[in-house]
Design a protein around this motif. Structure first.
Motif, PDB file in Angstrom:
ATOM      1  N   ILE A   2      51.987 -61.967  13.408  1.00 35.80           N
ATOM      2  CA  ILE A   2      52.525 -61.216  14.555  1.00 35.80           C
ATOM      3  C   ILE A   2      52.636 -59.736  14.214  1.00 35.80           C
ATOM      4  N   ALA A   3      53.106 -59.423  13.011  1.00 32.10           N
ATOM      5  CA  ALA A   3      53.239 -58.027  12.588  1.00 32.10           C
ATOM      6  C   ALA A   3      51.873 -57.333  12.537  1.00 32.10           C
ATOM      7  N   ILE A   4      50.855 -58.051  12.069  1.00 33.76           N
ATOM      8  CA  ILE A   4      49.514 -57.469  12.001  1.00 33.76           C
ATOM      9  C   ILE A   4      48.970 -57.192  13.403  1.00 33.76           C
ATOM     10  N   VAL A   5      49.185 -58.128  14.316  1.00 33.06           N
ATOM     11  CA  VAL A   5      48.733 -57.938  15.702  1.00 33.06           C
ATOM     12  C   VAL A   5      49.428 -56.735  16.331  1.00 33.06           C
ATOM     13  N   LEU A   6      50.733 -56.609  16.117  1.00 32.52           N
ATOM     14  CA  LEU A   6      51.474 -55.470  16.659  1.00 32.52           C
ATOM     15  C   LEU A   6      50.992 -54.154  16.057  1.00 32.52           C
ATOM     16  N   GLU A  63      47.982 -56.729  -4.944  1.00 32.51           N
ATOM     17  CA  GLU A  63      48.636 -58.021  -5.125  1.00 32.51           C
ATOM     18  C   GLU A  63      48.572 -58.880  -3.862  1.00 32.51           C
ATOM     19  N   PHE A  64      48.190 -58.252  -2.759  1.00 28.60           N
ATOM     20  CA  PHE A  64      48.103 -58.995  -1.503  1.00 28.60           C
ATOM     21  C   PHE A  64      46.856 -59.868  -1.514  1.00 28.60           C
ATOM     22  N   ASP A  65      47.025 -61.168  -1.462  1.00 29.64           N
ATOM     23  CA  ASP A  65      45.928 -62.122  -1.528  1.00 29.64           C
ATOM     24  C   ASP A  65      45.684 -62.698  -0.137  1.00 29.64           C
ATOM     25  N   ILE A  66      44.516 -62.409   0.435  1.00 29.85           N
ATOM     26  CA  ILE A  66      44.216 -62.861   1.791  1.00 29.85           C
ATOM     27  C   ILE A  66      43.942 -64.357   1.848  1.00 29.85           C
ATOM     28  N   ARG A  67      43.791 -64.995   0.684  1.00 27.92           N
ATOM     29  CA  ARG A  67      43.485 -66.429   0.666  1.00 27.92           C
ATOM     30  C   ARG A  67      44.735 -67.305   0.680  1.00 27.92           C
ATOM     31  N   ARG A  68      45.891 -66.728   0.395  1.00 26.97           N
ATOM     32  CA  ARG A  68      47.101 -67.548   0.330  1.00 26.97           C
ATOM     33  C   ARG A  68      47.770 -67.660   1.698  1.00 26.97           C
ATOM     34  N   ARG A  69      48.626 -68.650   1.831  1.00 26.97           N
ATOM     35  CA  ARG A  69      49.362 -68.856   3.067  1.00 26.97           C
ATOM     36  C   ARG A  69      50.437 -67.775   3.242  1.00 26.97           C
ATOM     37  N   VAL A  70      50.664 -67.400   4.483  1.00 26.84           N
ATOM     38  CA  VAL A  70      51.690 -66.403   4.788  1.00 26.84           C
ATOM     39  C   VAL A  70      52.526 -66.912   5.949  1.00 26.84           C
ATOM     40  N   PRO A  71      53.765 -66.447   6.092  1.00 30.37           N
ATOM     41  CA  PRO A  71      54.586 -66.833   7.247  1.00 30.37           C
ATOM     42  C   PRO A  71      53.933 -66.401   8.557  1.00 30.37           C
TER      43      PRO A  71
END
Length: 255
Positions: free
Chosen positions: A201-205, A188-196
């Protein structure tokens, strides 16, 4: 009567998604050859690289609208080599061979479970809930098996000394693949949509944490994912039983 050019069936395959699938297949094959030469850490990283390729081929096919029956079959056969045969053989060469018959039995159970898992998945396409997998996905099982080898090689653990733990991990990963436990698919995670912004930051960490000790972090992460299936399934069963008891209780009160 000759068939017009526009009426002819177009032949050929889409190059881009199948290149990623070929990369996945190469990773599994290279992992086997590396293990045969005693380079077990390299074999584990090759199988993890195959996981990345496997995750990309499907997404690329969906994003570019190049999904085909050929691609699905090729992907399944590639998965069998990279996440079924390769992890079983690498684990056998690293540790299980010291247990003779028990060792090859555990490796075969894992390989056979992968084949059964993939066959069941292929027959349930378009039928099952896309939010969940039935049984542990084969790439995750491969990550647990080869991740354990990678951890062992990094921290100086001898495969022969860890043979019983390796047997348990191999059998558990295989049996979880053919279980009925439900695992979240993340589809369900769509990489094309906008995210906060906080998501970035969470992905970088998360990447920074993985980079510190990749072998240990990845092994623990996939082990936790493997445990999440039974935990989630038992929680769902308890919730359903509680709901059934509440309905029965309300019926008795009304009567």
């Amino acid at each position: 009567m000759a068939t017009s050019h526009s009426g002819r069936r177009r032949r050929g395959i889409y190059l881009l998604p199948n290149l990623f699938t070929t990369g996945c297949l190469f990773g599994g094959f290279y992992g086997i050859t590396a293990a045969m030469n005693g380079h077990f850490a390299l074999a584990a990283t090759a199988i993890f690289a195959a996981m990345i390729m496997d995750g990309l081929d499907g997404r690329v096919a969906r994003l570019t609208h190049t999904q085909t029956a050929f691609g699905a079959e090729y992907d399944s056969l590639s998965d069998m080599v990279s996440f079924g045969v390769a992890p079983a053989l690498v684990m056998y060469l690293w540790s299980l061979s010291s247990l003779a018959k028990l060792g090859w039995f555990a490796a075969f159970v894992y390989a056979a479970a992968t084949a059964l898992r993939l066959a069941r998945f292929n027959t349930q396409i378009g039928v099952e809930d896309k939010r969940y997998f039935q049984g542990l996905p084969s790439p995750s099982a491969a990550a647990i098996v080869t991740g354990f080898i990678w951890v062992g090689e990094t921290y100086g653990l001898q495969g022969e000394a860890m043979r019983y733990v390796a047997t348990l991990i191999t059998l558990a990963a295989g049996l979880l693949m053919v279980s009925n436990f439900r695992y979240y698919s993340f589809k369900e995670f769509d990489i094309r949509r906008r995210v906060p912004f906080v998501v970035i930051i969470a992905i970088v960490l998360a990447l920074a944490v993985v980079a510190t000790q990749p072998q240990l972090v990845l092994f623990l992460a996939f082990a936790a994912y493997a445990v999440s299936g039974p935990v989630w399934t038992f929680i769902e069963l308890r919730r359903r039983r509680r709901a059934v008891r509440q309905r029965l209780k309300r019926r008795r009160e009304r009567s």
